[in-house]
Motif scaffolding. Structure first.
Motif, short mmCIF file in Angstrom:
data_model
loop_
_atom_site.label_atom_id
_atom_site.label_comp_id
_atom_site.label_asym_id
_atom_site.label_seq_id
_atom_site.Cartn_x
_atom_site.Cartn_y
_atom_site.Cartn_z
N ARG B 116 18.89 -39.76 8.55
CA ARG B 116 19.54 -41.01 8.92
C ARG B 116 19.46 -41.21 10.44
NH1 ARG B 116 25.52 -41.64 6.73
NH2 ARG B 116 24.59 -41.12 4.73
N VAL B 117 19.68 -40.13 11.17
CA VAL B 117 19.57 -40.19 12.64
C VAL B 117 18.13 -40.49 13.04
CG1 VAL B 117 19.74 -38.81 14.74
CG2 VAL B 117 21.55 -38.68 13.03
N GLY B 118 17.22 -39.89 12.30
CA GLY B 118 15.80 -40.17 12.50
C GLY B 118 15.27 -39.82 13.86
N GLN B 119 15.85 -38.82 14.48
CA GLN B 119 15.51 -38.53 15.87
C GLN B 119 15.56 -37.02 16.03
OE1 GLN B 119 18.13 -40.74 18.37
NE2 GLN B 119 17.50 -39.63 20.19
N LYS B 120 14.66 -36.50 16.82
CA LYS B 120 14.73 -35.06 17.09
C LYS B 120 15.78 -34.82 18.17
CE LYS B 120 10.37 -33.68 15.37
NZ LYS B 120 9.03 -33.24 15.61
N ASP B 121 15.83 -33.57 18.62
CA ASP B 121 16.76 -33.26 19.69
C ASP B 121 18.21 -33.44 19.23
OD1 ASP B 121 17.50 -32.42 22.17
OD2 ASP B 121 17.35 -34.40 23.10
N THR B 122 18.43 -33.18 17.95
CA THR B 122 19.79 -33.28 17.43
C THR B 122 20.54 -31.97 17.71
OG1 THR B 122 19.07 -34.75 15.67
CG2 THR B 122 21.14 -33.59 15.31
N LEU B 123 21.82 -32.10 18.03
CA LEU B 123 22.65 -30.92 18.15
C LEU B 123 23.45 -30.77 16.87
CD1 LEU B 123 24.12 -28.64 19.75
CD2 LEU B 123 25.72 -30.38 20.53
N LEU B 124 23.31 -29.61 16.24
CA LEU B 124 24.08 -29.34 15.03
C LEU B 124 25.18 -28.34 15.38
CD1 LEU B 124 24.36 -29.53 11.88
CD2 LEU B 124 22.89 -27.54 11.79
N ALA B 125 26.42 -28.76 15.22
CA ALA B 125 27.53 -27.86 15.48
C ALA B 125 28.14 -27.48 14.13
CB ALA B 125 28.56 -28.55 16.36
N PHE B 126 28.20 -26.19 13.86
CA PHE B 126 28.65 -25.71 12.55
C PHE B 126 29.93 -24.91 12.73
CE2 PHE B 126 26.55 -25.13 8.30
CZ PHE B 126 27.69 -24.67 7.66
N ASP B 127 31.06 -25.55 12.42
CA ASP B 127 32.37 -24.91 12.63
C ASP B 127 33.10 -24.81 11.29
OD1 ASP B 127 34.74 -23.92 13.54
OD2 ASP B 127 35.34 -25.70 14.65
N SER B 128 33.03 -23.73 10.56
CA SER B 128 32.30 -22.54 10.91
C SER B 128 31.58 -21.97 9.68
CB SER B 128 33.27 -21.48 11.44
OG SER B 128 34.08 -21.02 10.37
N LEU B 129 30.79 -20.89 9.91
CA LEU B 129 30.08 -20.25 8.80
C LEU B 129 31.01 -19.34 8.00
CD1 LEU B 129 26.70 -19.21 10.48
CD2 LEU B 129 26.99 -20.89 8.67
N THR B 130 32.23 -19.18 8.47
CA THR B 130 33.15 -18.25 7.81
C THR B 130 33.38 -18.63 6.34
OG1 THR B 130 34.21 -17.93 9.93
CG2 THR B 130 35.41 -17.14 8.01
N SER B 131 33.71 -19.89 6.09
CA SER B 131 33.96 -20.30 4.71
C SER B 131 32.75 -20.10 3.80
CB SER B 131 34.42 -21.75 4.64
OG SER B 131 35.68 -21.87 5.23
N PRO B 132 31.58 -20.60 4.18
CA PRO B 132 30.42 -20.34 3.33
C PRO B 132 30.19 -18.85 3.12
CG PRO B 132 29.87 -21.98 4.97
CD PRO B 132 31.24 -21.49 5.30
N TYR B 133 30.45 -18.05 4.15
CA TYR B 133 30.27 -16.60 4.01
C TYR B 133 31.23 -16.03 2.97
CZ TYR B 133 30.68 -11.63 5.17
OH TYR B 133 30.75 -10.26 5.09
N LEU B 134 32.45 -16.54 3.00
CA LEU B 134 33.43 -16.02 2.05
C LEU B 134 33.05 -16.37 0.61
CD1 LEU B 134 36.75 -16.73 4.00
CD2 LEU B 134 35.57 -14.54 3.70
N ALA B 152 16.56 -25.74 13.64
CA ALA B 152 16.47 -25.62 15.10
C ALA B 152 15.02 -25.70 15.55
CB ALA B 152 17.11 -24.31 15.55
N SER B 153 14.13 -25.02 14.82
CA SER B 153 12.73 -24.95 15.26
C SER B 153 12.05 -26.30 15.18
CB SER B 153 11.97 -23.93 14.43
OG SER B 153 11.83 -24.42 13.11
N GLU B 154 12.66 -27.25 14.48
CA GLU B 154 12.07 -28.59 14.40
C GLU B 154 12.46 -29.45 15.61
OE1 GLU B 154 12.07 -28.62 9.52
OE2 GLU B 154 13.60 -29.76 10.60
N GLY B 155 12.84 -28.82 16.70
CA GLY B 155 13.15 -29.57 17.93
C GLY B 155 14.63 -29.84 18.11
N ASN B 156 15.46 -29.13 17.36
CA ASN B 156 16.91 -29.36 17.46
C ASN B 156 17.61 -28.12 18.02
OD1 ASN B 156 16.70 -31.94 15.99
ND2 ASN B 156 16.17 -30.60 14.28
N SER B 157 18.92 -28.24 18.18
CA SER B 157 19.72 -27.08 18.61
C SER B 157 20.84 -26.88 17.61
CB SER B 157 20.37 -27.33 19.96
OG SER B 157 19.51 -28.03 20.81
N VAL B 158 21.17 -25.61 17.39
CA VAL B 158 22.26 -25.31 16.46
C VAL B 158 23.25 -24.36 17.12
CG1 VAL B 158 22.86 -24.37 14.19
CG2 VAL B 158 20.66 -25.52 14.50
N LEU B 159 24.52 -24.72 17.03
CA LEU B 159 25.58 -23.81 17.44
C LEU B 159 26.41 -23.52 16.20
CD1 LEU B 159 27.30 -22.38 19.72
CD2 LEU B 159 28.68 -24.46 19.73
#
Lengths: 254, 581
Positions: B116-134, B152-159
């Motif tokens: 939908r954003v259709g743009q690279k250089d997206t920042l993905l903030a994932f708060d948090s992985l704890t639940s999926p891990y559980l 991330a390797s597609e030109g984005n950043s992930v935290l």
């Protein structure tokens, strides 16, 4: 020319489902061939098939027919309206036709052209005649038989069943229509036995489901598609408010 | 404090094509850091996808608003909370739902938003992985490798955030091995510690953050202004005798662009900051040389209620001061003023000139500054307030404001700016600026006082002490304005280089600073950070908030690039410098 010798034309027709087309090497389904869509209950087989017909009729100028061997077409039309597809209108405009050959429910008075349908036992010839009549009616380029399982059940003997199936597919080849044969999938997990229909059809698409915690995980997989370099990996898909969506770049997580 | 040459702000920018894992015990400040990173991303004009699994997007939005976000442009959510805990879903345009129990639904939701954003250089903030891990255990590692790293390797950043102590130690270790960068937060009684274990852009380091972080400080904290700072103020006044002046256009442009970003709070914050600033005089008096103090005692009345006392203060102190700075030409209206209700008239107020008949009172600085000054100069401690009653912007030939001890009823409502009026003001500013950039027309001109005024005050206003929300408005307002200007210049058919050149000339013309542009852009005497340096003692972050935002917006519109401030006078560098990314 037998089924196994058919020449593979390089002509393909888009399913109109972006993710699925991408998996199908950006091409789609081989035009004029029989593709098996196999899936468990509730996996969206009928939705996929109707979406294929709807997109054909509305976007690619390819009218289609839906041959129901089980469910009442009116129920199907009603169910599909939730995706925003007005099938009744397309039927009126002769871009779609619904043919009910359900052996149990249809009374013997119902006719398509000159063919009388709905005998408790109907054989290959009857089905083929119904299909031909339907194809002629709307100049169909796409055909769906839902489900083919009911047809094969008419042949208790396995050898006879395989021959009937082969003949059906061969006959379809002559019509030039691209057709989806919908089949129940026996064993929905990742490990399963192959069904004979899969060997006969030119392409096989599996719609599988799996339980993850109490959430259903849906897996789309093109098992084979002759003549095409396809992505054989299982990919997630969803049934959304606008129909089936396939995510060709994603991996399935358990 | 061992910083290893690294500041928190630097690691808050997640490098492109990297997956950064931020771990720490609950309460260590991971989410705060994450929110800060998101705001930084938005300020850099990057699209941001926020996956929230611990709370609803509405709650995250509320927290981000507290930190100063205005519009939510560029921010969309994957709500992995509502469905996971079984609450009712309400459809929102900026939100896609997912379930933490099903990693597929997360990857699908993120992919949908990305498309939908259709743009690279997206920042993905994932708060948090704890639940999926559980829910999914180490299938999460597969998810990190096959989805997050790939994303991330597609030109984005992930935290991605992960709680420590809620799973097996070796699982966390395995997850860390999959990340391009590892940040670990610790907490003890006095501070929070950020360990940069591994980072694509920075050396391993240990950054200690005092437990009350800068962005948690209140709007304005007087304690922050210690004695040292007041001495600096004295030096600043000396420095200003060298006729340091800027074009009145620039601070107005900064102010109204920021108000446009945060119309809800920015005018109020401005009022309070300036009032506090004015009242600082009281704290400064003991530091003045004895003769100045003596003069103050002689000139300044103990109480400012009476008309004759206020007249005395005005004529001996404020009128000259204002004129010397070329802020405006002030007159005390003896005839209409009465006890505890004073009226001040200002001709050619630099805040209002050029906005004739715009339909709203314009002065945001002079009234609170005078109110604060009264508060600071009077021996008796009383709250003073001021409101503009006549204004060039309202069609009057001059501006007037009412000054009273205590509350003014209509003050609060006057600080709530009508968004349509703000847009008109902004439009006029842009129009003026385009006239200058394209046709060389003057930016601002006053009949008697001319176009410049002396920046005797930190005119892009004390951002360092004014709070995160204030800074965010400067940064984002600047970015938006810069983008608009860039787009106009492109539409006018200028080449990229010509557009940039003209804007940099404009900055130089306004005396925002002495600009030179090569591979980087440097600015000597940068007016914005100069004051932060003088008014703070512990400031270590780049502080040209509006200027950086403005250039960032410009470069993104013109060259599809970003700028980042790498050196700043406020942080102790000899000049400010921006690299172009």
């Amino acid at each position: 020319m037998t089924v196994l010798e058919v020449d593979m034309s390089d002509d393909y027709t888009s399913t109109g489902i972006a993710g699925a087309d991408k998996i199908l090497g950006e091409q789609g389904l081989p035009r004029g061939h029989s593709i098996l869509i196999a899936g468990g209950p509730g996996s969206g087989k009928t939705t996929f098939a109707i979406q294929f017909l709807y997109n054909g009729a509305t976007e690619y100028n390819e009218p289609g027919i839906y041959i129901s061997l089980d469910e009442d077409p009116d129920d199907v039309k009603k169910n599909m309206s939730k995706f925003g597809w007005d099938l009744g209108k397309l039927e009126q405009e002769k871009r779609l036709a619904f043919i009910n050959v359900s052996p149990v429910r249809v009374t013997s008075s119902e006719k398509v052209g000159l063919v009388q349908l709905g005998m408790k036992e109907f054989k290959l010839i009857k089905l083929l005649e119904a299909i031909r009549a339907g194809i002629e009616e709307v100049q169909a380029k796409r055909v769906v038989i839902d489900p083919i399982t009911v047809f094969t059940l008419q042949y208790p003997d396995e050898v006879e069943r395989i021959y009937a199936m082969r003949d059906l597919i061969a006959d379809f080849r002559k019509t030039g229509c691209t057709n989806l044969l919908i089949s129940e999938l026996r064993g929905t997990g990742l490990e399963r036995e192959h069904q004979f229909e899969e060997y006969l059809a030119q392409g096989v698409i599996l719609l599988r489901t799996m339980m993850r915690e109490d959430k259903l995980v849906r897996i789309f997989q093109v098992e084979k598609m002759r003549g095409l370099e396809v992505d054989n990996q299982p990919r997630p898909y969803n049934i959304t408010s606008s129909g089936i969506e396939v995510y060709p770049t994603l991996t399935v997580f358990k | 404090m061992d910083k290893g040459g690294l500041s928190l702000a630097e690691i808050q920018e997640v490098p492109k094509e990297s997956l950064i894992l931020l771990s720490g015990p609950p309460g260590a400040g991971k989410s705060t850091f994450c929110h800060q990173t998101v705001l930084n991303g938005l300020a850099l004009d990057r699209p941001v996808i926020f996956v929230t699994s611990e709370q609803r997007p509405a709650e995250v939005i509320e927290l981000l608003r507290e930190r100063g976000i205005g519009e939510m442009v560029g921010l969309s959510f994957v709500d992995a909370f509502t469905e996971t805990v079984g609450l009712t879903i309400t459809q929102r345009a900026d939100t896609v739902y997912a379930n933490c129990a099903d990693l597929n639904s997360l990857s699908i939701a993120i992919t949908k938003l990305r498309d939908r954003v259709g743009q690279k250089d997206t920042l993905l903030a994932f708060d948090s992985l704890t639940s999926p891990y559980l829910f999914s255990g180490m299938e999460v590692a597969k998810f990190m490798r096959l989805f997050l790293s790939k994303f991330a390797s597609e030109g984005n950043s992930v935290l991605a955030l992960m709680d420590e102590g809620c799973g097996k130690e070796e699982d966390l270790g395995a997850m860390m091995s999959l990340a391009d960068g590892i940040l670990r937060m610790e907490i003890n009684e006095t501070s929070r510690i950020m360990n940069v274990v591994k980072h694509p852009k920075a050396k391993p380091a240990r950054i200690e953050v005092p437990a009350t972080k800068i962005w948690e400080r209140k709007l304005y904290d007087v304690k922050f202004w210690d004695r040292q700072m007041i001495k600096h103020t004295m030096e600043a006044e000396q420095y200003l005798r060298q006729e340091f002046s800027v074009n009145i256009f620039w601070p107005n442009f900064a102010l109204w662009s920021s108000i446009l970003w945060d119309p809800e709070r920015f005018p109020e914050m401005t009022y309070e900051v300036w009032k506090e600033y004015g009242s600082l005089t009281r704290e400064m008096i003991p530091f003045f040389p004895w003769h100045t103090r003596f003069l103050f005692k002689l000139v300044i009345p103990k109480n400012l209620s009476k008309v004759k006392d206020m007249k005395k203060l005005c004529s001996r102190f404020m009128i000259q001061h204002t004129k010397a700075r070329r802020d405006g030409i002030v007159e005390y209206l003896e005839d209409v003023s009465k006890t505890d209700e004073h009226y001040i008239r200002v001709y050619e107020n630099r805040e209002c000139c050029g906005f004739e008949n715009i339909g709203v009172a314009m002065a945001s600085i002079l009234p609170p500054l005078w109110a604060g000054s009264c508060k600071g100069l009077e021996s008796e401690e009383r709250e003073w307030n001021a409101i503009e009653t006549k204004c060039i912007g309202l069609g009057d030939p001059y501006c007037e404001f009412k000054l009273v001890p205590g509350e003014i009823g209509e003050l609060k409502s006057s600080l709530k700016k009508d968004i349509l009026a703000v847009e008109r003001i902004h439009e006029r500013l842009i129009e003026r600026l385009m006239g200058f950039l394209l046709h060389g027309k003057p930016l601002a001109e006053r009949p008697r006082l001319g176009s410049d005024f002396v920046m005797a005050h930190p005119d892009i206003i004390l951002p360092a002490v004014a709070g995160e929300r204030y800074r965010m408005a400067l940064r984002m307002g600047g970015a938006k304005a810069g983008k608009e200007v860039g787009e106009h210049l492109m539409k006018a058919g200028l080449t990229e280089d010509e557009a940039v050149k003209r804007v940099l000339n404009f900055l130089e013309h306004c005396r925002v600073g002495k600009v030179s542009a090569h591979e980087t852009i440097t600015m000597k005497d940068s007016s914005e950070s100069l004051y932060t340096k003088y008014y703070t003692t512990k400031w270590e972050e780049p502080s040209c908030f509006f200027t950086t935002g403005f250039m960032n917006g410009l470069f993104s519109a013109v060259k599809n690039k970003h700028v980042r401030e790498i050196k700043c006078i406020a942080a102790g560098d000899p000049y400010c410098e921006w690299e172009i990314l």
